[in-house]
Scaffold this motif. Structure first.
Motif, PDB file in Angstrom:
ATOM      1  N   VAL A   1      24.555  87.437 -29.388  1.00 21.72           N
ATOM      2  CA  VAL A   1      24.448  88.880 -29.180  1.00 21.72           C
ATOM      3  C   VAL A   1      25.295  89.625 -30.208  1.00 21.72           C
ATOM      4  CG1 VAL A   1      25.021  90.753 -27.590  1.00 21.72           C
ATOM      5  CG2 VAL A   1      23.834  88.740 -26.750  1.00 21.72           C
ATOM      6  N   ARG A   2      26.457  89.076 -30.547  1.00 26.78           N
ATOM      7  CA  ARG A   2      27.280  89.685 -31.593  1.00 26.78           C
ATOM      8  C   ARG A   2      26.519  89.730 -32.913  1.00 26.78           C
ATOM      9  NH1 ARG A   2      31.645  86.369 -34.969  1.00 26.78           N
ATOM     10  NH2 ARG A   2      29.624  85.400 -35.411  1.00 26.78           N
TER      11      ARG A   2
ATOM     12  N   ILE B   1      18.419  76.377 -24.816  1.00 23.90           N
ATOM     13  CA  ILE B   1      19.695  75.700 -24.529  1.00 23.90           C
ATOM     14  C   ILE B   1      20.607  75.757 -25.743  1.00 23.90           C
ATOM     15  CG2 ILE B   1      20.746  73.443 -24.069  1.00 23.90           C
ATOM     16  CD1 ILE B   1      18.318  72.820 -22.301  1.00 23.90           C
ATOM     17  N   CYS B   2      20.037  75.516 -26.929  1.00 19.23           N
ATOM     18  CA  CYS B   2      20.833  75.521 -28.158  1.00 19.23           C
ATOM     19  C   CYS B   2      21.415  76.901 -28.448  1.00 19.23           C
ATOM     20  CB  CYS B   2      19.981  75.048 -29.331  1.00 19.23           C
ATOM     21  SG  CYS B   2      20.789  75.221 -30.934  1.00 19.23           S
ATOM     22  N   VAL B   3      20.565  77.916 -28.499  1.00 13.96           N
ATOM     23  CA  VAL B   3      21.001  79.248 -28.925  1.00 13.96           C
ATOM     24  C   VAL B   3      21.841  79.947 -27.859  1.00 13.96           C
ATOM     25  CG1 VAL B   3      20.205  81.530 -29.649  1.00 13.96           C
ATOM     26  CG2 VAL B   3      19.014  79.484 -30.438  1.00 13.96           C
ATOM     27  N   ILE B   4      21.420  79.854 -26.616  1.00 13.52           N
ATOM     28  CA  ILE B   4      22.060  80.628 -25.552  1.00 13.52           C
ATOM     29  C   ILE B   4      23.262  79.897 -24.933  1.00 13.52           C
ATOM     30  CG2 ILE B   4      21.695  81.744 -23.314  1.00 13.52           C
ATOM     31  CD1 ILE B   4      20.320  83.080 -25.743  1.00 13.52           C
TER      32      ILE B   4
ATOM     33  N   TRP C   1      18.397  75.304 -38.234  1.00  6.34           N
ATOM     34  CA  TRP C   1      19.222  74.612 -37.233  1.00  6.34           C
ATOM     35  C   TRP C   1      20.596  74.232 -37.750  1.00  6.34           C
ATOM     36  CZ3 TRP C   1      17.655  75.540 -32.619  1.00  6.34           C
ATOM     37  CH2 TRP C   1      16.302  75.854 -32.440  1.00  6.34           C
ATOM     38  N   LYS C   2      20.994  74.883 -38.846  1.00  5.24           N
ATOM     39  CA  LYS C   2      22.408  74.838 -39.241  1.00  5.24           C
ATOM     40  C   LYS C   2      23.266  75.436 -38.141  1.00  5.24           C
ATOM     41  CE  LYS C   2      21.354  75.298 -44.178  1.00  5.24           C
ATOM     42  NZ  LYS C   2      21.429  76.194 -45.362  1.00  5.24           N
ATOM     43  N   ILE C   3      22.641  76.203 -37.277  1.00  4.95           N
ATOM     44  CA  ILE C   3      23.352  76.783 -36.147  1.00  4.95           C
ATOM     45  C   ILE C   3      23.939  75.709 -35.253  1.00  4.95           C
ATOM     46  CG2 ILE C   3      21.301  76.892 -34.650  1.00  4.95           C
ATOM     47  CD1 ILE C   3      22.301  79.542 -33.581  1.00  4.95           C
TER      48      ILE C   3
ATOM     49  N   TRP D   1      17.202  85.634 -20.948  1.00  4.57           N
ATOM     50  CA  TRP D   1      17.574  84.508 -21.806  1.00  4.57           C
ATOM     51  C   TRP D   1      18.360  83.445 -21.051  1.00  4.57           C
ATOM     52  CZ3 TRP D   1      19.583  88.072 -26.302  1.00  4.57           C
ATOM     53  CH2 TRP D   1      18.495  88.438 -27.103  1.00  4.57           C
ATOM     54  N   ILE D   2      19.268  83.885 -20.209  1.00  2.00           N
ATOM     55  CA  ILE D   2      20.195  82.949 -19.569  1.00  2.00           C
ATOM     56  C   ILE D   2      19.582  82.257 -18.357  1.00  2.00           C
ATOM     57  CG2 ILE D   2      22.434  82.753 -18.406  1.00  2.00           C
ATOM     58  CD1 ILE D   2      23.342  85.166 -20.088  1.00  2.00           C
TER      59      ILE D   2
END
Length: 628
Positions: free
Chosen positions: A491-492, A479-482, A121-123, A510-511
């Protein structure tokens, strides 16, 4: 030069800006490019944490994690109860609309970062509590899941006899209610009588008390089985994925061999076709009931295992270039196919049992432990060569449970070690001792479950430890990732790692679709909430309060970590929230050559980026995804 520059939209421009390792210009010629590309794909190992020994290690471990006891004892009953063959319609729709997308998201997420479910979750540090919530859920499930494995060991050892002990009513644990029913006798089964296998389960295996308020004494036979289960688990995972990755070659494949053997045996028994017809006969009118769609979504969700942290952990040990897109599809389809296939196996034998007892199939069908430890043992006891088939069945259940337990334990240990590495030097060298310590703790925490009232505690944990909180974590993860990290950036990252862009199907699910389905399940859970029961026993308010504390144990870290992340920042409240939502400097791939290519900050000790100079400015990088 950076060989991945060939994948960039501005290939020539990037090639000009990337100096070679010797400080010269870009090497020319096809041969030079091929040599650089070959060199770039070498040394993908994460030297600090280690990697899978081979590609099949990961694939079989993931299949073993996804394919567990629920595929055998839960799905067949749900299929029968919710429309038979018609249930496959919502089941498959939920697979492709929610289960598979979230499954691929977590595999890609974990593989890209190469981190366990806490450090990943450093993201977005404000969401770090999701990792601790996953560990809390997994730890609670580990405590009681090995209890179920110990039950299979108990039945396995009891099967080494000339006559199965649950075949007749002439044992000390039997009561006047016990009744052996067969199609040639005059006895008629009704709700006031009990199968011999039911009394064996309640009065001998469990020695069940009157309720949670009366825990009673330890069942020493179950204590020994529990100890053996933890010894086996510890021995198999003691060297991390290097050891468990080899064990799953047996534990993940053996159940399929047994299922095929049992199906062949089952369909040759009288009454088998009646059981199979009962299982698959479509009742399309039931599809109007929202509960059918909820059950399909829940089964897919819990069977594939997203939001537990296990998928992050498994994928984090992959080589960076592993095709997790392919793996996600194969594992998800294998998992669902196994559930459907297991239904034919189970109902062919249940059909024989109903035929032999002279009762309708619907009178003997149960779900969960009742199917594995009452109905199926009763059916097996009526088969020729019953002890042999009993040994085969319970050994299959043992292996089914083991590999799921492997992954859950590895999830906890990996997550803790990934966090401690910032405070303890060479923490991964202590992994053997850490594994032994956690297994001892798991054994001690499991002891209350093998008392006379243990089954009530197990049922309470089964319902509450991984229910509401798991759905909540899954929704926040999307919610966090997308949305917070942004699906374009995600996606990149995936496109660079996989070397092809995920298509529009993944974007839509996903969305929009995936989150909507999770919200639907969550709302249905809240509306349809009922007091918990086990048989005729109704749990007290105090017991349900204990269950809600388990829910809180997984949700509280989310709130605490979010508050802490915001508090550490400076500025107004909104500025603090924004800052704590951004990725940290060390977020990104493990190896510097991949960090360089994507514009992430280079980190000391993460390998040679293959070039001289700092990171490229972000504006020189374009989306690698087509159509995003």
């Amino acid at each position: 030069m950076n060989p991945i520059g060939e994948k960039m939209a501005l290939e020539m421009e990037l090639n000009k800006t990337m100096p070679s390792a010797t400080g010269g210009g870009v090497p020319n010629g096809k041969k030079a490019k091929e040599l650089e590309l070959e060199e770039a794909y070498k040394n993908e190992d994460n030297d600090e944490r280690g990697n899978w020994g081979g590609k099949l290690d990961f694939m079989l471990s993931t299949i073993g994690f996804a394919v567990g006891l629920g595929n055998v004892w839960r799905f067949p009953y749900l299929c029968y109860e919710n429309g038979g063959g018609a249930f496959l319609i919502p089941y498959c729709l939920m697979l492709f609309c929610a289960g598979l997308p979230l499954f691929f998201l977590e595999l890609g997420f974990g593989q890209f970062a190469g981190l366990g479910c806490i450090s990943i979750w450093k993201i977005s540090p404000i969401f770090k509590g999701l990792g601790w919530g996953m560990v809390a859920i997994t730890a609670m499930v580990c405590c009681y899941y090995n209890i179920v494995i110990s039950y299979t060991l108990f039945f396995l050892f009891a099967s080494f006899t000339s006559e199965l002990p649950w075949k007749s009513c002439d044992h000390e644990w039997n009561t006047e209610k016990c009744l052996v029913v067969n199609s040639t006798g005059a006895s008629v089964y009704n709700s006031s009588r009990e199968w011999p296998s039911q009394e064996y389960w309640d009065n001998h295996v469990l020695q069940k008390s009157s309720g949670l308020e009366e825990m009673g004494k330890l069942r020493w036979q179950l204590v020994l089985c529990l100890l053996l289960a933890w010894v086996v688990v510890c021995g198999c995972i003691i060297k991390g994925v290097k050891s468990s990755g080899k064990v799953v070659y047996f534990t993940a494949t053996f159940p399929y061999i047994v299922l095929v053997i049992l199906l062949i045996r089952g369909v040759t028994l009288p009454g088998a076709l009646d059981g199979i017809h009962f299982y698959v006969y479509p009742k399309f009118h039931l599809l109007k009931n929202p509960k059918v769609w909820k059950d399909a979504a829940v089964q897919i969700f819990y069977s594939l295992g997203p939001a537990w942290g296990g998928l992050h952990t498994l994928a984090s040990y992959n080589k960076f270039r592993n095709n997790c897109h392919r793996d996600a599809i194969i594992v998800a389809l294998t998992n669902c196919g196994t559930s459907i296939f297991a239904g034919f196996v189970i109902f062919s034998i249940i059909g024989f049992m109903a035929h032999d007892a002279g009762v309708p199939v619907g009178d003997v069908v149960k779900s969960g432990p009742g199917l594995a430890f009452v109905v199926y043992p009763e059916a097996v006891s009526r088969m020729p060569g019953a002890p042999f088939w009993s040994v085969v069945f319970f050994f299959m259940l043992f292996t089914l449970g083991l590999d799921s337990q492997f992954v859950m334990m590895e999830t906890i240990i990996t997550a803790i070690c990934d966090e401690l590495k910032h405070y303890v030097a060479n923490v991964y060298t202590y992994k053997v001792k850490t594994t032994i310590a956690f297994c001892i703790i798991g054994f001690l925490l499991g002891l209350p479950h093998v008392t006379e009232g243990g089954i009530y505690l197990l049922t309470l944990m089964d319902v509450y430890s991984a229910g509401f909180s798991l759905l909540f974590i899954a929704l926040l993860e999307i919610i966090c990732v997308i949305y917070v990290y942004d699906f374009r950036r995600f996606v990149r990252d995936l496109t660079y790692m996989l070397e092809f862009a995920p298509n529009m199907y993944w974007m839509v699910t996903w969305i929009i679709v995936g989150p909507s389905i999770i919200v639907f399940i969550f709302i249905f859970f809240c509306i349809g909430y009922e007091p918990l029961t086990y048989g005729d026993y109704v749990y007290s308010k105090g017991a349900e309060a204990l269950g809600w504390l388990m829910v809180l144990a997984a949700i509280a870290p989310i709130i605490i970590c979010a508050v802490h992340a915001v508090w550490k920042q400076e500025g107004t409240l909104w500025e603090r929230i924004v800052k704590s939502s951004r990725p940290t400097d060390d977020w990104g791939p493990y190896h510097n050559k991949h960090r360089y290519a994507l514009g992430y900050k280079l980190l000391e000790g993460r390998g040679d980026p293959g070039m001289v100079g700092g990171t490229l400015p972000p504006e020189n990088y374009h989306m690698l995804s087509n159509g995003v």
